[in-house]
Scaffold this active site. Structure first.
Site, PDB file in Angstrom:
ATOM      1  N   SER A 157      56.551  74.544  64.920  1.00 47.96           N
ATOM      2  CA  SER A 157      55.641  75.223  65.835  1.00 47.96           C
ATOM      3  C   SER A 157      56.171  76.607  66.174  1.00 47.96           C
ATOM      4  O   SER A 157      57.380  76.867  66.072  1.00 47.96           O
ATOM      5  CB  SER A 157      55.574  74.376  67.115  1.00 47.96           C
ATOM      6  OG  SER A 157      54.932  75.051  68.134  1.00 47.96           O
ATOM      7  N   TYR A 185      59.161  70.810  75.183  1.00 46.46           N
ATOM      8  CA  TYR A 185      58.611  70.858  73.824  1.00 46.46           C
ATOM      9  C   TYR A 185      59.402  71.857  72.976  1.00 46.46           C
ATOM     10  O   TYR A 185      59.831  71.543  71.857  1.00 46.46           O
ATOM     11  CB  TYR A 185      57.136  71.265  73.903  1.00 46.46           C
ATOM     12  CG  TYR A 185      56.450  71.489  72.578  1.00 46.46           C
ATOM     13  CD1 TYR A 185      56.170  70.426  71.732  1.00 46.46           C
ATOM     14  CD2 TYR A 185      56.058  72.769  72.179  1.00 46.46           C
ATOM     15  CE1 TYR A 185      55.519  70.629  70.520  1.00 46.46           C
ATOM     16  CE2 TYR A 185      55.406  72.978  70.972  1.00 46.46           C
ATOM     17  CZ  TYR A 185      55.142  71.910  70.141  1.00 46.46           C
ATOM     18  OH  TYR A 185      54.498  72.119  68.938  1.00 46.46           O
TER      19      TYR A 185
HETATM   20  N1  NAP Z   1      47.691  71.427  67.615  1.00 42.24           N
HETATM   21  C1  NAP Z   1      48.403  72.540  67.702  1.00 42.24           C
HETATM   22  O1  NAP Z   1      47.933  73.580  68.175  1.00 42.24           O
HETATM   23  C2  NAP Z   1      49.821  72.543  67.187  1.00 42.24           C
HETATM   24  C3  NAP Z   1      50.534  73.739  67.246  1.00 42.24           C
HETATM   25  C4  NAP Z   1      51.838  73.780  66.799  1.00 42.24           C
HETATM   26  C5  NAP Z   1      52.434  72.646  66.283  1.00 42.24           C
HETATM   27  N2  NAP Z   1      51.740  71.488  66.241  1.00 42.24           N
HETATM   28  C6  NAP Z   1      52.440  70.300  65.714  1.00 42.24           C
HETATM   29  O2  NAP Z   1      51.607  69.607  64.808  1.00 42.24           O
HETATM   30  C7  NAP Z   1      51.927  68.218  64.822  1.00 42.24           C
HETATM   31  C8  NAP Z   1      50.646  67.422  64.973  1.00 42.24           C
HETATM   32  O3  NAP Z   1      50.025  67.785  66.185  1.00 42.24           O
HETATM   33  P1  NAP Z   1      48.459  67.609  66.467  1.00 42.24           P
HETATM   34  O4  NAP Z   1      47.950  68.879  66.988  1.00 42.24           O
HETATM   35  O5  NAP Z   1      47.792  66.965  65.317  1.00 42.24           O
HETATM   36  O6  NAP Z   1      48.555  66.605  67.716  1.00 42.24           O
HETATM   37  P2  NAP Z   1      47.743  65.258  67.999  1.00 42.24           P
HETATM   38  O7  NAP Z   1      46.315  65.406  67.650  1.00 42.24           O
HETATM   39  O8  NAP Z   1      48.124  64.893  69.406  1.00 42.24           O
HETATM   40  O9  NAP Z   1      48.418  64.218  66.988  1.00 42.24           O
HETATM   41  C9  NAP Z   1      49.761  63.847  67.105  1.00 42.24           C
HETATM   42  C10 NAP Z   1      50.000  62.594  66.303  1.00 42.24           C
HETATM   43  O10 NAP Z   1      51.367  62.175  66.533  1.00 42.24           O
HETATM   44  C11 NAP Z   1      51.338  60.788  66.886  1.00 42.24           C
HETATM   45  N3  NAP Z   1      52.447  60.385  67.741  1.00 42.24           N
HETATM   46  C12 NAP Z   1      52.728  60.781  68.999  1.00 42.24           C
HETATM   47  N4  NAP Z   1      53.805  60.138  69.457  1.00 42.24           N
HETATM   48  C13 NAP Z   1      54.208  59.303  68.454  1.00 42.24           C
HETATM   49  C14 NAP Z   1      55.269  58.362  68.315  1.00 42.24           C
HETATM   50  N5  NAP Z   1      56.153  58.149  69.307  1.00 42.24           N
HETATM   51  N6  NAP Z   1      55.380  57.695  67.145  1.00 42.24           N
HETATM   52  C15 NAP Z   1      54.517  57.895  66.139  1.00 42.24           C
HETATM   53  N7  NAP Z   1      53.479  58.756  66.211  1.00 42.24           N
HETATM   54  C16 NAP Z   1      53.344  59.451  67.356  1.00 42.24           C
HETATM   55  C17 NAP Z   1      50.021  60.617  67.616  1.00 42.24           C
HETATM   56  O11 NAP Z   1      49.696  59.261  67.684  1.00 42.24           O
HETATM   57  P3  NAP Z   1      48.846  58.682  68.937  1.00 42.24           P
HETATM   58  O12 NAP Z   1      47.478  59.266  68.768  1.00 42.24           O
HETATM   59  O13 NAP Z   1      48.960  57.229  68.768  1.00 42.24           O
HETATM   60  O14 NAP Z   1      49.520  59.177  70.178  1.00 42.24           O
HETATM   61  C18 NAP Z   1      49.095  61.439  66.733  1.00 42.24           C
HETATM   62  O15 NAP Z   1      48.699  60.710  65.608  1.00 42.24           O
HETATM   63  C19 NAP Z   1      52.929  68.020  65.958  1.00 42.24           C
HETATM   64  O16 NAP Z   1      54.228  67.920  65.441  1.00 42.24           O
HETATM   65  C20 NAP Z   1      52.762  69.273  66.783  1.00 42.24           C
HETATM   66  O17 NAP Z   1      53.933  69.629  67.494  1.00 42.24           O
HETATM   67  C21 NAP Z   1      50.449  71.393  66.683  1.00 42.24           C
END
Ligand code: NAP
Length: 299
Positions: free
Chosen positions: A142, A155
């Site tokens: 990120s 974070y």
């Molecule tokens: N969205 C953004 O703007 C953004 C920006 C920068 C970086 N990122 C990175 O991109 C990645 C994905 O994020 P996203 O935006 O897709 O978020 P998201 O929609 O909240 O999805 C996160 C995923 O991680 C899973 N997860 C959370 N805690 C977990 C655990 N303890 N064990 C196994 N799985 C777990 C969640 O499962 P549940 O649904 O069961 O909780 C969900 O499937 C992350 O690493 C995040 O830091 C995202």
């Protein structure tokens, strides 16, 4: 297709957001065997998304912070599929909290999901990758791993740690032709900001206009929400990028996955540090109101 020529791709957090978009993108690839994982309580979402189990698509529960769960899953993949060829460490959470409102347990949880769990998974897949003299570890990072923003300190701590360990790993496993890469993402157009977890204290403070930190939460929440809604980068676009990273022969240690990641990286690298921090501070949303009375109340 001969199973011995298919690569095994393990994706964490594949039932929602970016992980689900990556899974859907790779579903039609006959040259890959996908191991899609989700927390046990989220497995049913694969069904909702129309993803069914088959010879080429495994659906497995994985809570990344659970040691035995990690060990059992990798052991099963090793015995049935001869190991993981590409590990996509995608699962992550983003506590919204000022540092003063994060307890030790909450900080450890943040670090466990975003740093310790993914690094432990990497440790588990490495012996078979080293034996094959090939493998890829793609770590979803990120902008928060290159710069810190208020209310996102825990974070950032987890992603800075993830970046540091991944960078060391990049050098360590090169002799076995194992590539480690960090996909640095900025704001993604999704509703992820609606489901961010709060800590016990930050939840109370963000709902109490008399709390000293109320404005920090109020201003940052709407600021982050509006940037995410207006972002040019969708989860599907990120998924295309991940597919290219899987296919390319060589991938760099850091890949900027969004235009704002390119911009913030440039700012961080080129601006003198005092000016950079001054600029960021003075451009925080309604910064003049932060920490200002009226508070306390209800006495
Ligand atoms: N969205 C953004 O703007 C953004 C920006 C920068 C970086 N990122 C990175 O991109 C990645 C994905 O994020 P996203 O935006 O897709 O978020 P998201 O929609 O909240 O999805 C996160 C995923 O991680 C899973 N997860 C959370 N805690 C977990 C655990 N303890 N064990 C196994 N799985 C777990 C969640 O499962 P549940 O649904 O069961 O909780 C969900 O499937 C992350 O690493 C995040 O830091 C995202």
């Amino acid at each position: 297709m001969n199973p011995s020529t298919q690569r095994v791709v393990l994706i964490t957090g594949a039932s929602a957001g970016i992980g689900l978009a990556i899974a859907q993108r790779l579903m039609s690839r006959k040259d890959l065997i996908l191991v899609l994982t989700a927390r046990p309580s989220s497995l049913a979402r694969f069904d909702d998304a129309g993803i069914e189990e088959s010879d080429r698509v495994w659906l497995r529960p994985l809570e990344v912070t659970h040691e035995q769960n990690r060990i059992d899953l990798i052991a099963e993949i090793e015995s049935e599929l001869k190991g993981v060829d590409v590990l996509v460490n995608n699962a992550g959470i983003t506590y919204r909290s000022v540092i003063e409102h994060v307890t030790e347990d909450e900080l450890l949880h943040q670090m466990g999901v975003n740093f310790r769990g993914p690094i432990e998974l990497a440790r588990l897949v490495l012996p078979s990758m080293r034996a094959k003299k090939e493998g890829k570890i793609l770590n979803v990072s990120s902008v928060g791993g290159m710069m810190a923003m208020p209310t996102m300190g825990a974070y950032s701590a987890s992603k800075f740690a993830f970046e540091g360990a991944s960078e060391a790993l990049y050098y360590e496993v090169r002799p076995w032709n194992i590539q480690v890469s960090l996909l640095q993402l900025g704001f993604i157009r999704s509703d992820a900001f609606l489901k961010v977890p709060y800590t016990e204290h930050s939840r109370c403070a963000s709902n109490n206009p008399h709390d000293a930190y109320f404005k920090h939460y109020d201003c940052m929440t709407s600021f982050i929400g509006s940037w995410m809604r207006r972002s040019l980068t969708s989860p599907e676009k990120v998924a295309r990028r991940v597919e290219r990273m899987i296919d390319r022969k060589r991938i760099p240690l850091r890949v900027k996955g969004t235009p704002d990641a390119v911009l913030f990286n440039l700012m961080r690298k080129t601006l003198p540090a005092p000016f950079y921090h001054w600029l960021l501070y003075h451009n925080l949303p309604c910064i003049r109101k932060w920490g200002k009375p009226p508070y306390p109340a209800d006495k």
